[in-house]
Write an enzyme that holds these catalytic residues in place. Structure first.
Site, PDB file in Angstrom:
ATOM      1  N   LYS A 116       0.366  -1.157   0.045  1.00 54.60           N
ATOM      2  CA  LYS A 116       0.210  -0.434  -0.131  1.00 54.60           C
ATOM      3  C   LYS A 116       0.156   1.518  -0.153  1.00 54.60           C
ATOM      4  O   LYS A 116       0.321   2.078  -0.289  1.00 54.60           O
ATOM      5  CB  LYS A 116      -0.847   0.409   0.704  1.00 54.60           C
ATOM      6  CG  LYS A 116      -1.721  -1.375   1.075  1.00 54.60           C
ATOM      7  CD  LYS A 116      -2.637  -1.625   0.139  1.00 54.60           C
ATOM      8  CE  LYS A 116      -3.089  -3.083   0.356  1.00 54.60           C
ATOM      9  NZ  LYS A 116      -3.030  -3.682  -0.774  1.00 54.60           N
ATOM     10  N   GLU A 200      -2.386   7.774   8.066  1.00 48.97           N
ATOM     11  CA  GLU A 200      -3.363   7.984   6.828  1.00 48.97           C
ATOM     12  C   GLU A 200      -4.110   9.355   7.900  1.00 48.97           C
ATOM     13  O   GLU A 200      -4.916   8.806   8.798  1.00 48.97           O
ATOM     14  CB  GLU A 200      -4.248   7.512   6.247  1.00 48.97           C
ATOM     15  CG  GLU A 200      -3.241   6.935   4.979  1.00 48.97           C
ATOM     16  CD  GLU A 200      -3.998   6.387   4.128  1.00 48.97           C
ATOM     17  OE1 GLU A 200      -5.362   6.180   4.611  1.00 48.97           O
ATOM     18  OE2 GLU A 200      -3.905   5.006   3.355  1.00 48.97           O
ATOM     19  N   HIS A 235     -15.377  -5.339   6.641  1.00 48.56           N
ATOM     20  CA  HIS A 235     -14.757  -4.672   5.007  1.00 48.56           C
ATOM     21  C   HIS A 235     -15.298  -6.466   4.097  1.00 48.56           C
ATOM     22  O   HIS A 235     -14.882  -6.676   3.290  1.00 48.56           O
ATOM     23  CB  HIS A 235     -13.373  -5.364   5.830  1.00 48.56           C
ATOM     24  CG  HIS A 235     -13.156  -4.181   6.689  1.00 48.56           C
ATOM     25  ND1 HIS A 235     -12.855  -3.075   5.910  1.00 48.56           N
ATOM     26  CD2 HIS A 235     -12.533  -4.414   7.451  1.00 48.56           C
ATOM     27  CE1 HIS A 235     -12.653  -2.395   6.965  1.00 48.56           C
ATOM     28  NE2 HIS A 235     -12.398  -2.709   7.778  1.00 48.56           N
ATOM     29  N   ARG A 292      -6.890  -8.449  -9.186  1.00 48.05           N
ATOM     30  CA  ARG A 292      -7.857  -9.323 -10.055  1.00 48.05           C
ATOM     31  C   ARG A 292      -9.292  -8.812 -10.090  1.00 48.05           C
ATOM     32  O   ARG A 292      -9.081  -7.612 -10.596  1.00 48.05           O
ATOM     33  CB  ARG A 292      -8.452 -10.064  -8.871  1.00 48.05           C
ATOM     34  CG  ARG A 292      -9.124  -9.734  -7.242  1.00 48.05           C
ATOM     35  CD  ARG A 292      -9.454 -10.113  -6.667  1.00 48.05           C
ATOM     36  NE  ARG A 292     -10.181  -9.247  -5.497  1.00 48.05           N
ATOM     37  CZ  ARG A 292      -9.851  -8.307  -4.240  1.00 48.05           C
ATOM     38  NH1 ARG A 292      -8.571  -8.355  -4.899  1.00 48.05           N
ATOM     39  NH2 ARG A 292     -11.002  -7.576  -4.010  1.00 48.05           N
TER      40      ARG A 292
HETATM   41  C1  MV4 Z   1      -9.761   3.956   4.761  1.00 40.19           C
HETATM   42  C2  MV4 Z   1     -10.975   4.632   5.745  1.00 40.19           C
HETATM   43  C3  MV4 Z   1     -10.636   6.129   5.459  1.00 40.19           C
HETATM   44  N1  MV4 Z   1      -9.681   6.977   6.062  1.00 40.19           N
HETATM   45  N2  MV4 Z   1      -9.038   4.989   5.026  1.00 40.19           N
HETATM   46  C4  MV4 Z   1     -10.743  -0.448   4.767  1.00 40.19           C
HETATM   47  C5  MV4 Z   1     -10.272  -1.431   4.110  1.00 40.19           C
HETATM   48  C6  MV4 Z   1      -8.722  -0.633   4.121  1.00 40.19           C
HETATM   49  N3  MV4 Z   1      -8.182  -1.213   2.770  1.00 40.19           N
HETATM   50  C7  MV4 Z   1      -8.856   1.002   3.627  1.00 40.19           C
HETATM   51  N4  MV4 Z   1      -9.756   0.854   4.349  1.00 40.19           N
HETATM   52  C8  MV4 Z   1     -10.676   2.505   4.845  1.00 40.19           C
HETATM   53  N5  MV4 Z   1      -9.799   2.526   4.657  1.00 40.19           N
HETATM   54  C9  MV4 Z   1      -8.966   6.444   5.653  1.00 40.19           C
HETATM   55  N6  MV4 Z   1      -7.668   6.992   5.761  1.00 40.19           N
HETATM   56  C10 MV4 Z   1     -11.986   3.923   5.750  1.00 40.19           C
HETATM   57  C11 MV4 Z   1     -11.532   2.904   5.304  1.00 40.19           C
HETATM   58  C12 MV4 Z   1     -13.331   1.842   5.614  1.00 40.19           C
HETATM   59  C13 MV4 Z   1     -13.537   1.567   4.679  1.00 40.19           C
HETATM   60  C14 MV4 Z   1     -13.086   1.585   2.739  1.00 40.19           C
HETATM   61  C15 MV4 Z   1     -14.175   0.845   2.018  1.00 40.19           C
HETATM   62  C16 MV4 Z   1     -14.942   0.266   2.363  1.00 40.19           C
HETATM   63  C17 MV4 Z   1     -15.843   0.508   3.449  1.00 40.19           C
HETATM   64  C18 MV4 Z   1     -14.855   0.859   4.710  1.00 40.19           C
HETATM   65  C19 MV4 Z   1     -15.310   0.403   5.878  1.00 40.19           C
HETATM   66  C20 MV4 Z   1     -15.229   0.985   7.144  1.00 40.19           C
HETATM   67  C21 MV4 Z   1     -13.628   1.744   6.382  1.00 40.19           C
END
Ligand code: MV4
Length: 508
Positions: A116, A200, A235, A292
């Site tokens: 990442k 972040e 998730h 993917r």
């Molecule tokens: C975040 C976020 C808020 N702020 N990053 C969740 C999975 C991971 N791939 C990244 N995710 C998130 N990153 C920052 N800086 C909130 C999430 C997140 C989320 C993102 C996509 C789909 C569902 C989610 C559910 C909770 C939190």
């Protein structure tokens, strides 16, 4: 074009890929574990070979055995589906070294986008908006505090190797940093064998909007529009749709351009997804690239009319994409409901057992990608996703109405499924009005479910009981069908006369 392709997966996605191979006149080779001897993907394929016992580590994750099998049976390429080895750079490299085409990006791109922090760096250099922060891996407590204060609270702590929310922690003030770092590091270390963490800025209540991309080896990169994936729980996505009600045409164009730039910056080929977070002010931020074909790819197929698996096969064999950006016309609206063998009344607890009776929906605008049939015994070893129900309509309202009709037609008896959950979502005002974000299921829809998570020992005890049950059932079945059971050795196609409980199972 290839003449024979091995599908290194199981369940509905293996069936999906085999269907594309069939249409293209390409021979299909399935692999299966002992738990999948009579599975639908095995019956659909032209050839099928046993890989090993049920546990994924002993079957669907066996890199050497799978690559070796492809060579032995003369398959020129391997389609990894999603999950298992789909984003494993070592697997892609093993294919490359064995002279078997891996149907996906090359191993270096997979490794780049899987890290990442590296991916973020690449996107910043390409001028793509990313969430503020995250420039370096953090070690000392002082370093973490300084970085958090530079970014400004609240912050999100993440694992560099992360994904699926593992190792992720929200921190609202300095006092929470040390404990979060300790927990995130240990979670990331055991999940990914890589405990690098970074910070972040927290994006509060974001929407999750992702863009489908396709790239060939001739420098053509296109996007096929977005999928709105905010209806998720812990998730795990539950409902996906396209278009997203949150995008305007100009925002869509900007994000699509950013998605194409992200693909170019990572030397991407084949099908991929660029994930973005969208905040309350509709500012978008690059999150990650999924290297993917995704579970929800049919949503895009329904609104674009493009067969993504067919295009994957084309570009993997060195051909050009069959369309340009100007040819991509997104029409109407599509919704996908993930039907899982889980009990939505009991905190989505896994439900296994035999599908005693079922009826599949159909009719105008309905697509079902499924791996179940009457008499199918849902194994406990794998992902609970057993079917994807999709509808298309000229408008979002029509797609929702069709989904409600299709959900009411869908009958699955013998196991618990998420069908009742989806019926409730389709009825809810927030969903119908498009007023939701990633907090919808946990905070708005089912707030009282949050406190009912079973404890780890509780889950372990129930899982052990389920495994014992399933092994007894497997034994009984093998005695009944006279196949001799798991003692059979080598790469053998299961017998064409297999029965279960008196049912003659379909076989080609
Ligand atoms: C975040 C976020 C808020 N702020 N990053 C969740 C999975 C991971 N791939 C990244 N995710 C998130 N990153 C920052 N800086 C909130 C999430 C997140 C989320 C993102 C996509 C789909 C569902 C989610 C559910 C909770 C939190």
């Amino acid at each position: 074009m290839f003449t024979k392709v091995l599908v290194a997966n199981r369940g509905e996605i293996a069936v999906r890929v085999i269907r594309a191979l069939e249409e293209m006149g390409i021979e299909s080779v399935a692999i299966y574990s002992d738990a999948d001897r009579t599975a639908r993907h095995v019956r659909f394929a032209d050839e099928a070979y046993r890989i090993g016992p049920p546990l994924p580590a002993k079957s669907y994750l066996c890199i050497d055995a799978i690559v070796e099998l492809a060579r032995k049976v003369g398959a020129e390429a391997i389609h990894p589906g999603y999950g298992f080895l789909a984003e494993n750079a070592n697997f892609a490299r093993a294919c490359e070294e064995a002279g078997v085409v891996f149907i996906g990006p090359d191993s270096r791109t997979i490794a780049l986008v899987g890290d990442k922090m590296e991916a973020r760096k690449t996107m910043v250099a390409a001028g793509i908006p990313v969430v503020p922060g995250g420039d370096r891996p953090l070690s000392s407590a002082e370093e973490i505090v300084a970085e958090a204060e530079r970014i400004g609270f609240p912050v999100m702590m993440k694992a560099a190797a992360g994904g699926g929310g593992k190792g992720m922690r929200i921190v609202r003030d300095v006092s929470g940093l040390a404990a979060a770092a300790k927990a995130a590091r240990s979670e990331a270390g055991s999940a990914f064998a890589d405990d690098r963490i970074y910070l972040e800025k927290l994006i509060e209540n974001p929407r999750h909007v992702e863009f489908q991309i396709m790239a060939d080896s001739h420098g053509h990169v296109v996007h096929l529009g977005e999928r709105e994936c905010s209806i998720q729980r812990r998730h795990q996505k539950l409902v996906e749709e396209s278009p997203s009600v949150a995008l305007t045409p100009s925002l869509r164009a900007k994000m699509g351009e950013a998605a194409v730039a992200a693909a170019r910056a990572s030397a991407y080929t084949n099908a991929g997804t660029v994930e973005f977070l969208l905040d309350k002010n509709r500012e978008f931020y690059f999150l990650e690239i999924n290297a993917r074909l995704q579970v929800e790819h049919p949503v895009t197929e329904l609104v674009t009319g493009i067969d993504l698996v067919r295009e994957q096969l084309r570009v993997a064999s060195g051909e050009k994409l069959s369309f340009t950006q100007l040819d991509v016309v997104n029409r109407g609206a599509a919704i996908e409901c993930r039907i899982c063998a889980e009990d939505p009344e009991n905190n989505f607890f896994p439900s296994t057992g035999v599908v005693e009776r079922m009826r599949e929906p159909g009719g105008p605008g309905v697509r079902v990608d499924s791996c179940i049939f009457m008499g199918y015994d849902v194994p406990i070893y794998y992902d609970p996703l057993i079917s994807k129900l999709l509808t298309w309509g000229k408008t979002r309202e029509e797609a929702i109405e069709r989904m409600q009709r299709a959900l009411s037609e869908y009958i699955i008896e013998g196991i618990k499924t998420t069908i009742p959950f989806h019926k409730a979502v389709m009825e809810s005002d927030a969903f119908r009005e498009g007023e939701f974000d990633t907090g919808f299921v946990d905070e708005v829809f089912f707030p009282n479910y949050a406190g009912r998570t079973p404890s780890a020992p509780e889950i372990a005890a129930i899982a052990a009981a389920l495994i014992a049950d399933s092994e007894r059932a497997q034994h009984k079945r093998e005695c009944a069908d006279g196949s001799g059971g798991s003692g059979r050795s080598g790469w053998k196609h299961p017998p064409g006369t297999a029965t279960w409980g008196g049912w003659q199972l379909h076989q080609k």
